[in-house]
Design a protein around this motif. Structure first.
Motif, PDB file in Angstrom:
ATOM      1  N   GLU A 243       0.887  -1.322  -0.084  1.00  0.00           N
ATOM      2  CA  GLU A 243      -0.007  -0.020  -0.076  1.00  0.00           C
ATOM      3  C   GLU A 243       0.912   1.029  -0.099  1.00  0.00           C
ATOM      4  O   GLU A 243       0.325   2.438  -0.408  1.00  0.00           O
ATOM      5  N   GLY A 244       2.194   1.236   0.407  1.00  0.00           N
ATOM      6  CA  GLY A 244       3.044   2.325   0.826  1.00  0.00           C
ATOM      7  C   GLY A 244       3.657   2.587  -0.630  1.00  0.00           C
ATOM      8  O   GLY A 244       4.504   3.532  -0.738  1.00  0.00           O
ATOM      9  N   LEU A 245       3.612   1.755  -1.654  1.00  0.00           N
ATOM     10  CA  LEU A 245       4.225   2.026  -3.016  1.00  0.00           C
ATOM     11  C   LEU A 245       3.172   3.088  -3.788  1.00  0.00           C
ATOM     12  O   LEU A 245       2.165   3.252  -3.527  1.00  0.00           O
TER      13      LEU A 245
ATOM     14  N   LYS B  54       2.464  -0.175  -7.500  1.00  0.00           N
ATOM     15  CA  LYS B  54       1.536  -1.223  -6.551  1.00  0.00           C
ATOM     16  C   LYS B  54       0.579  -1.856  -7.640  1.00  0.00           C
ATOM     17  O   LYS B  54       0.309  -2.966  -7.528  1.00  0.00           O
ATOM     18  N   LYS B  55       0.345  -1.150  -8.715  1.00  0.00           N
ATOM     19  CA  LYS B  55      -0.747  -1.847  -9.499  1.00  0.00           C
ATOM     20  C   LYS B  55       0.477  -2.994 -10.406  1.00  0.00           C
ATOM     21  O   LYS B  55      -0.329  -4.301 -10.435  1.00  0.00           O
ATOM     22  N   CYS B  56       1.482  -2.708 -10.873  1.00  0.00           N
ATOM     23  CA  CYS B  56       2.321  -3.474 -11.503  1.00  0.00           C
ATOM     24  C   CYS B  56       2.805  -4.749 -10.563  1.00  0.00           C
ATOM     25  O   CYS B  56       2.827  -5.836 -11.128  1.00  0.00           O
TER      26      CYS B  56
ATOM     27  N   ASN C 155      11.441  -1.431  -9.513  1.00  0.00           N
ATOM     28  CA  ASN C 155      11.396  -0.276  -8.598  1.00  0.00           C
ATOM     29  C   ASN C 155      10.543  -0.680  -7.316  1.00  0.00           C
ATOM     30  O   ASN C 155      10.871  -0.351  -6.137  1.00  0.00           O
ATOM     31  N   GLY C 156       9.484  -1.351  -7.791  1.00  0.00           N
ATOM     32  CA  GLY C 156       8.614  -1.518  -6.698  1.00  0.00           C
ATOM     33  C   GLY C 156       9.014  -2.622  -5.926  1.00  0.00           C
ATOM     34  O   GLY C 156       9.032  -2.825  -4.632  1.00  0.00           O
TER      35      GLY C 156
ATOM     36  N   LYS D  26      11.379  -4.179  -0.732  1.00  0.00           N
ATOM     37  CA  LYS D  26      12.703  -4.740   0.275  1.00  0.00           C
ATOM     38  C   LYS D  26      12.934  -3.869   1.148  1.00  0.00           C
ATOM     39  O   LYS D  26      13.128  -4.232   2.303  1.00  0.00           O
ATOM     40  N   ILE D  27      13.353  -2.625   0.784  1.00  0.00           N
ATOM     41  CA  ILE D  27      13.660  -1.368   1.669  1.00  0.00           C
ATOM     42  C   ILE D  27      12.293  -1.549   2.885  1.00  0.00           C
ATOM     43  O   ILE D  27      12.998  -1.283   4.017  1.00  0.00           O
ATOM     44  N   LYS D  28      11.259  -1.373   2.653  1.00  0.00           N
ATOM     45  CA  LYS D  28       9.997  -1.216   3.581  1.00  0.00           C
ATOM     46  C   LYS D  28      10.026  -2.406   4.435  1.00  0.00           C
ATOM     47  O   LYS D  28       9.926  -2.551   5.418  1.00  0.00           O
TER      48      LYS D  28
END
Length: 107
Positions: free
Chosen positions: A24-26, A31-33, A64-65, A70-72
């Motif tokens: 959800e934070g993307l 998020k869609k992809c 990028n997503g 991964k970072i989150k």
């Protein structure tokens, strides 16, 4: 043994919630992809057809997503150190997402 199973289920549910929050934070494009590719198991071509994005955009949004997920997720305390290491590998991320889906924790 039953208590151990219950604890594992609770742990997976916490991880699912953290994963859902991370998704959800993307941004909307990522998020869609990510959702279409990993959770709906759509190909790049199918995602481009569904979204109207170019193939390069689809690939970029997924790459990028994944990096942003991964970072989150690395910042999340519920994941053990070994799970965080696995998250660094995008194949393991795919397996983790697929596992959650198979366990019917992600709808």
């Amino acid at each position: 043994e039953n208590g151990l199973h219950h604890n594992k289920v609770e742990e997976k549910e916490k991880q699912y919630i953290e994963l859902e929050k991370a998704i959800e934070g993307l941004n909307d494009d990522q998020k869609k992809c990510i959702t279409l590719f990993f959770l709906k198991e759509k190909s790049y071509v199918e995602i481009a057809d569904i979204t109207g994005y170019s193939m390069n955009e689809v690939k970029s949004f997924i790459q990028n997503g994944k990096r942003n997920l991964k970072i989150k997720l690395e910042k999340t305390t519920t994941f053990s150190l070994s799970e965080r290491i696995e998250i660094n590998n995008s194949i393991c991320l795919l397996n983790f997402l697929s596992l959650l889906k198979k366990e019917k924790l992600y709808k």
